[in-house]
Design an enzyme around this catalytic site. Structure first.
Site, PDB file in Angstrom:
ATOM      1  N   ASP A  52      24.580  11.503 -26.397  1.00  0.00           N
ATOM      2  CA  ASP A  52      25.671  11.240 -25.454  1.00  0.00           C
ATOM      3  C   ASP A  52      25.114  11.392 -24.053  1.00  0.00           C
ATOM      4  O   ASP A  52      24.109  12.073 -23.872  1.00  0.00           O
ATOM      5  CB  ASP A  52      26.751  12.318 -25.604  1.00  0.00           C
ATOM      6  CG  ASP A  52      27.616  12.101 -26.814  1.00  0.00           C
ATOM      7  OD1 ASP A  52      27.525  11.023 -27.383  1.00  0.00           O
ATOM      8  OD2 ASP A  52      28.362  13.038 -27.160  1.00  0.00           O
ATOM      9  N   ASP A  75      33.872  11.405 -33.741  1.00  0.00           N
ATOM     10  CA  ASP A  75      32.420  11.334 -33.907  1.00  0.00           C
ATOM     11  C   ASP A  75      31.991  11.823 -35.290  1.00  0.00           C
ATOM     12  O   ASP A  75      30.852  11.618 -35.693  1.00  0.00           O
ATOM     13  CB  ASP A  75      31.707  12.207 -32.855  1.00  0.00           C
ATOM     14  CG  ASP A  75      31.756  11.577 -31.482  1.00  0.00           C
ATOM     15  OD1 ASP A  75      31.910  10.350 -31.418  1.00  0.00           O
ATOM     16  OD2 ASP A  75      31.647  12.309 -30.488  1.00  0.00           O
ATOM     17  N   ASP A  83      30.748  15.015 -30.078  1.00  0.00           N
ATOM     18  CA  ASP A  83      31.617  16.157 -29.793  1.00  0.00           C
ATOM     19  C   ASP A  83      33.056  15.958 -30.256  1.00  0.00           C
ATOM     20  O   ASP A  83      33.711  16.887 -30.678  1.00  0.00           O
ATOM     21  CB  ASP A  83      31.578  16.520 -28.301  1.00  0.00           C
ATOM     22  CG  ASP A  83      31.733  15.298 -27.400  1.00  0.00           C
ATOM     23  OD1 ASP A  83      32.158  14.236 -27.913  1.00  0.00           O
ATOM     24  OD2 ASP A  83      31.439  15.398 -26.204  1.00  0.00           O
TER      25      ASP A  83
HETATM   26  P1  ATP Z   1      29.605  10.355 -23.412  1.00  0.00           P
HETATM   27  O1  ATP Z   1      29.981  11.794 -23.362  1.00  0.00           O
HETATM   28  O2  ATP Z   1      29.582   9.786 -24.776  1.00  0.00           O
HETATM   29  O3  ATP Z   1      28.445  10.006 -22.577  1.00  0.00           O
HETATM   30  P2  ATP Z   1      31.805   9.748 -21.745  1.00  0.00           P
HETATM   31  O4  ATP Z   1      32.240  11.145 -21.680  1.00  0.00           O
HETATM   32  O5  ATP Z   1      31.307   9.117 -20.505  1.00  0.00           O
HETATM   33  O6  ATP Z   1      30.749   9.497 -22.825  1.00  0.00           O
HETATM   34  P3  ATP Z   1      34.435   9.068 -22.587  1.00  0.00           P
HETATM   35  O7  ATP Z   1      34.832  10.464 -22.383  1.00  0.00           O
HETATM   36  O8  ATP Z   1      34.810   8.353 -23.834  1.00  0.00           O
HETATM   37  O9  ATP Z   1      32.904   8.864 -22.403  1.00  0.00           O
HETATM   38  O10 ATP Z   1      34.980   8.251 -21.346  1.00  0.00           O
HETATM   39  C1  ATP Z   1      34.926   6.859 -21.275  1.00  0.00           C
HETATM   40  C2  ATP Z   1      35.581   6.378 -20.003  1.00  0.00           C
HETATM   41  O11 ATP Z   1      36.941   6.782 -20.007  1.00  0.00           O
HETATM   42  C3  ATP Z   1      34.988   6.982 -18.744  1.00  0.00           C
HETATM   43  O12 ATP Z   1      33.967   6.170 -18.230  1.00  0.00           O
HETATM   44  C4  ATP Z   1      36.152   7.045 -17.798  1.00  0.00           C
HETATM   45  O13 ATP Z   1      36.265   5.836 -17.093  1.00  0.00           O
HETATM   46  C5  ATP Z   1      37.345   7.185 -18.709  1.00  0.00           C
HETATM   47  N1  ATP Z   1      37.788   8.578 -18.784  1.00  0.00           N
HETATM   48  C6  ATP Z   1      37.035   9.656 -19.083  1.00  0.00           C
HETATM   49  N2  ATP Z   1      37.767  10.780 -19.066  1.00  0.00           N
HETATM   50  C7  ATP Z   1      39.016  10.405 -18.757  1.00  0.00           C
HETATM   51  C8  ATP Z   1      40.247  11.104 -18.605  1.00  0.00           C
HETATM   52  N3  ATP Z   1      40.355  12.404 -18.768  1.00  0.00           N
HETATM   53  N4  ATP Z   1      41.343  10.386 -18.283  1.00  0.00           N
HETATM   54  C9  ATP Z   1      41.268   9.053 -18.137  1.00  0.00           C
HETATM   55  N5  ATP Z   1      40.154   8.351 -18.261  1.00  0.00           N
HETATM   56  C10 ATP Z   1      39.030   9.005 -18.568  1.00  0.00           C
END
Ligand code: ATP
Length: 895
Positions: free
Chosen positions: A331, A629, A625
């Site tokens: 990730d 997953d 996490d």
């Molecule tokens: P990884 O941990 O796998 O690298 P990530 O944490 O970037 O991935 P996600 O948490 O699935 O991936 O988030 C994907 C997208 O969703 C982010 O790029 C962001 O634009 C949006 N996002 C993340 N957190 C939030 C939230 N709490 N509320 C709304 N949108 C969110």
């Protein structure tokens, strides 16, 4: 009162249960909880007790080899060879003690591991939410359940919001069942239909809930089913099974050779009884019965070392697999980066016109214009400032950054939430990549939505400008995307915000409110890469392990960070989730070979990536996490869950947990895995070459009708005194300097051809030296010959234990004290040998003659020969492999 899961808790109203269990809205007091803990015991399923020493001893006595040895001792007594019989019994007993100590140690380290992975629960104690070990829960405790957590006890739900629980561990039903705290059910309702209950060991896959604990430990439903959890099988790693099966093959080979030796001796009319005794002890010595136990200890010690560095192994086989990993899929957020988000750029409609975002500092000067964006970020948010730790955040760092932003703009988060209370929430999920809340603003409900830009723009129909709302145009969208791409190429995570006023709040928890929204603006937040990760990725590269980034984030952001960390190299492909969706299995197989970054990926696609990588022959480790997953973690050869941000569901599905969520910890664990694998090979090579030397010595002597160069007690003594200690010490050998400089070993190559060749040739070298010593001594008499042979074989093994530390590097390239355990064990073993040969009464017991200085010099010289030959062999191999490598690469070094 008997708090059991069999009581009809599901058929009673919640208030009645609270009364019955004497719990107030404050939860239990600490004192009351302690009393109940005493009365009901800890909240744990009873484990099958570890075996007692007596049971272990009994198991030893049942071992066919021990039975044969005891038989041999009895035979000696019957034949009035009491001394020999006594020595055999002594050696058998010492051997049993050592085995029991080894097994106890292995068990203790596994128990310690299990303690590290026990769960925690959030309970209401004295009016406060406290995070306590799940084992301390008692009936009457109020506990909180949330998406991803494991239900810690049997619970009657008091409140639930879109709660779904997967109860496969109890009912076998894989589809999560929907829960509703408000229902009161019929007493006869079956377990799978009790929607107002949550049962221990099941997993919350969606929503939240609050409930009261009604049964703990063995009184829970799962406790009734699993009367005992058998913890013993965890020892049965594939490695141990492999060693046991190799042991069986060697037993058969050994027995055949012994029968042959006996037959040949019989043919030459050698005295029967000594011949029988020698054959028996040879049979015993060739069987590497200590190998599986030693391997388990080496594994267990490796696991302990990994735990100290923050990698907790949940399934022992993972240690072996780790060493062979060829791809690490990681990730991005939190593992490769710090997950410390700070908003650095902002854009609203007026900026959209200019096509550029504004740095936060500059936006601060225009306070009022950004109010709508700041407010949406603070309200559509589940994070909060930690009351016990001023300045730090509780909750998702992405959301934390938005609260910090609102504070910078002078908006107090608490005041905002009080002024605009929340009426509804549509939680964030990694599929929609959006989150919405409805808050009461000025007496009217308003929807606030935030999310990934490509997911938010399609649900917006208007844009908020300084003049008010107007329909959003294609140019607006184009411009918004340009700003977003600009932020992303600076490696920023981009979030977009929208809102709309509505008339009524939907009654249904699952209602969709994300449509017809008004776009407000964007924020870009920096999440710096972890400093140490770049070096760790380089280490992986050198070790032939590919690092692949899989993220839910935007393609441009992901590639920017991947470039910074050297994950992305020129020529690598990048795919997004949407592109993956179009692919056939075959396309997947081709894509995974060249792709180093996957962006906007959903957990289902993660699973497909793992499967494709495995199809192409890779050994895949995959981090995860979230709840979703779990399938990918299970499918990976090594599923790695995050200790800090990981849900119980992900942890449950994983083979290893990293406590600091840091990519570097995975690489450290791989290094440790390789070390363990190599050390087990060293132990195998050392023990088997020793055994072969013994059998060859006796076989050759018997074949040419010479008396046995070694007596039964000599062989047993060598196995006990000069084999065991150095073998264990080799098991904890420090890693070789180039351990992360060569390609991963293919799985199943523990007994690789080179190892077998080495075992045989090295066994021959020692046998040759021993036979020469025997014949030199035999010129005086048999006891001298045997004394010379006995000392030479023992000291050869001690010297060559040092050669085993590397198959390629010379013995002089490593310090004498680098492996202190080996130095001490060689010294102790040598001292034990000297006791035997130098002290007259002991010497007599072993039927040895005294040795003079010349003979000692001869023994020392001969004992060094096998080591010298092995060193020459290494030098030749080194030369040959270097030469052939040059020819293959044409003198070039491919990266
Ligand atoms: P990884 O941990 O796998 O690298 P990530 O944490 O970037 O991935 P996600 O948490 O699935 O991936 O988030 C994907 C997208 O969703 C982010 O790029 C962001 O634009 C949006 N996002 C993340 N957190 C939030 C939230 N709490 N509320 C709304 N949108 C969110």
């Amino acid at each position: 009162m008997d708090y059991r899961s069999t009581m009809p808790w599901h058929a009673k109203p919640a208030e009645e249960i609270c009364k019955e269990l004497k719990t107030s809205t404050e939860g239990l007091s600490d004192a009351e909880a302690a009393l109940r803990l005493k009365a009901h015991g800890i909240n744990e399923l009873r484990k099958k007790e570890n075996r007692t020493i007596l049971q272990m001893l009994w198991e030893q006595l049942k071992d066919p080899m021990i039975i044969i040895l005891i038989g041999a001792a009895i035979l000696s007594f019957v034949l009035h060879e009491a001394l020999e019989g006594g020595v055999i019994l002594f050696i058998v007993s010492v051997n049993a003690v050592i085995s029991i100590i080894q097994e106890k140690k292995a068990e203790a380290s596994l128990d310690a591991l299990k303690k590290m992975t026990t769960g925690r629960a959030v309970a209401l104690r004295q009016g406060e939410e406290s995070n306590i070990p799940a084992s301390e829960l008692v009936p009457g405790d109020i506990v909180f359940l949330e998406d991803g957590s494991m239900v810690p006890a049997d619970i009657r739900l008091l409140d639930s919001s879109s709660l779904k629980i997967q109860e496969a561990s109890l009912t076998g039903e894989a589809i999560p069942s929907e829960k509703d705290a408000d229902k009161i059910l019929d007493e006869s309702c079956s377990l799978g239909d009790r929607s107002n209950m949550a049962y221990s060991s099941t997993l919350v896959t969606y929503g939240r809930g609050v409930g009261i604990v009604v049964a703990t430990g063995m009184n829970t439903e799962v406790g009734q089913i699993a009367h005992m959890i058998d913890s013993q099988n965890e020892f049965d790693t594939p490695l141990k099974k492999k060693l046991t099966s190799v042991g069986k093959t060697l037993t058969i080979v050994g027995l055949v050779v012994c029968a042959l030796i006996f037959a040949i001796g019989f043919f030459y009319k050698q005295p029967l009884i000594p011949l029988l005794m020698t054959a028996i002890s040879l049979a015993i010595s060739i069987i590497p019965e200590g190998l599986p136990a030693t391997a388990t200890i080496v594994l267990a010690l490796g696991v302990q070392r990994m735990a100290k560095r923050g990698a907790i192994i949940r399934k022992l086989p993972a240690v072996e697999t780790l060493g062979g990993a060829t791809v690490i899929c990681s990730d991005k957020t939190g593992t490769l980066t710090l997950n410390k988000m700070t908003v650095t750029q902002i854009a609203i409609a007026s900026d959209v016109g200019s096509g550029k975002a504004r740095p936060t500092q500059s936006a601060l000067k225009m306070n009022g214009s950004y109010y709508e964006l700041i407010r949406a970020g603070a309200l559509c948010n589940n994070a909060e400032f930690d009351p016990d730790n001023p300045g730090s955040i509780l909750g998702d760092p992405t959301e934390g950054a938005l609260i910090v932003l609102s504070q910078k703009f002078g908006e107090d988060h608490g005041d905002l939430e009080e002024d605009c209370p929340r009426l509804f929430e549509q939680p964030f999920d990694s599929h929609r990549k959006r989150m919405s809340t409805i808050n009461e603003v000025g007496g009217k409900p308003v929807v606030f939505t935030k999310g990934a830009i490509d997911e938010l723009i399609p649900v917006c129909t208007k844009i908020l400008t300084a003049e008010g709302e107007r329909p959003i145009t294609d140019e607006d969208i184009e411009s918004v995307r340009r700003i977003s791409d600009g932020m992303a190429s600076d490696a920023l995570r981009v979030l977009a915000f929208a809102k709309k006023s509505i008339d009524t709040v939907p009654e249904d928890d699952d209602a969709d409110v994300e449509f017809g929204l008004t776009f407000i603006g964007l924020v870009g937040m920096i999440d710096p890469p972890r400093e140490e990760v770049k070096a760790a990725i380089k280490t992986c590269w050198d070790a032939g392990i590919r690092t692949v980034m899989i993220t839910g984030d935007h393609r441009i952001t992901a590639v920017a960070i991947a470039k910074e960390l050297d994950i992305w190299h020129k020529g690598d492909t990048v795919y997004t989730g949407d592109e993956l969706d179009e692919m056939s299995d075959n396309d997947y197989n081709n894509a995974v070979r060249t792709t180093s970054v996957y962006a906007r990926v959903t957990p289902e696609q993660k699973l497909k990536i793992v499967e494709a990588l495995k199809r192409t022959g890779e050994i895949v480790s995959m981090t995860g996490d979230g709840v979703n997953d779990a399938p990918a973690l299970k499918a990976a050869d090594i599923g790695i869950a995050m200790g800090l941000s990981g849900t119980d569901v992900a942890k449950e599905a994983s083979d290893m947990i990293i406590t600091d969520d840091n990519f570097t910890t995975i690489v450290d664990a791989v290094k440790e895995g390789r070390r363990v694998y190599r050390n087990i090979q060293k132990v195998i090579q050392f023990l088997l070459a020793g055994n072969i030397s013994e059998i060859l010595t006796i076989f050759i002597a018997t074949l040419f009708n010479f008396p046995a160069p070694l007596l039964a007690v000599h062989i047993l003594w060598i196995n006990l005194a000069t084999d065991t200690l150095p073998a264990l010490a080799l098991g904890v050998d420090p890693p070789e300097a180039d351990v992360m400089k060569h390609k991963p070993k293919k799985s199943g190559t523990l007994f690789e051809k080179a190892l077998v060749i080495r075992v045989i040739t090295q066994g021959c070298f020692i046998a040759a030296a021993t036979l020469i010593a025997f014949f030199i001594g035999l010129r005086d008499d048999l006891p001298s010959g045997q004394a010379m042979a006995f000392c030479t074989i023992a000291f050869s093994q001690l010297f060559y234990s040092y050669s085993q530390r590397s198959n390629t590097k010379s013995i002089f390239s490593k310090g004498l004290f680098e492996n202190k355990a080996l130095f001490v064990s060689v010294l102790v073993s040598a001292a034990l040998m000297l006791v035997l040969v130098v002290i007259p009464p002991v010497r007599e017991v072993f039927a040895l003659s005294s040795l003079d200085a010349d003979e000692w010099l001869m023994i020392l010289g001969l004992s060094l020969i096998p080591t010298a030959l092995i060193e020459i062999q290494k030098a030749i191999w080194h030369f040959v492999s270097k030469y052939s490598h040059r020819r293959q690469t044409g003198g070039q070094h491919a990266r």
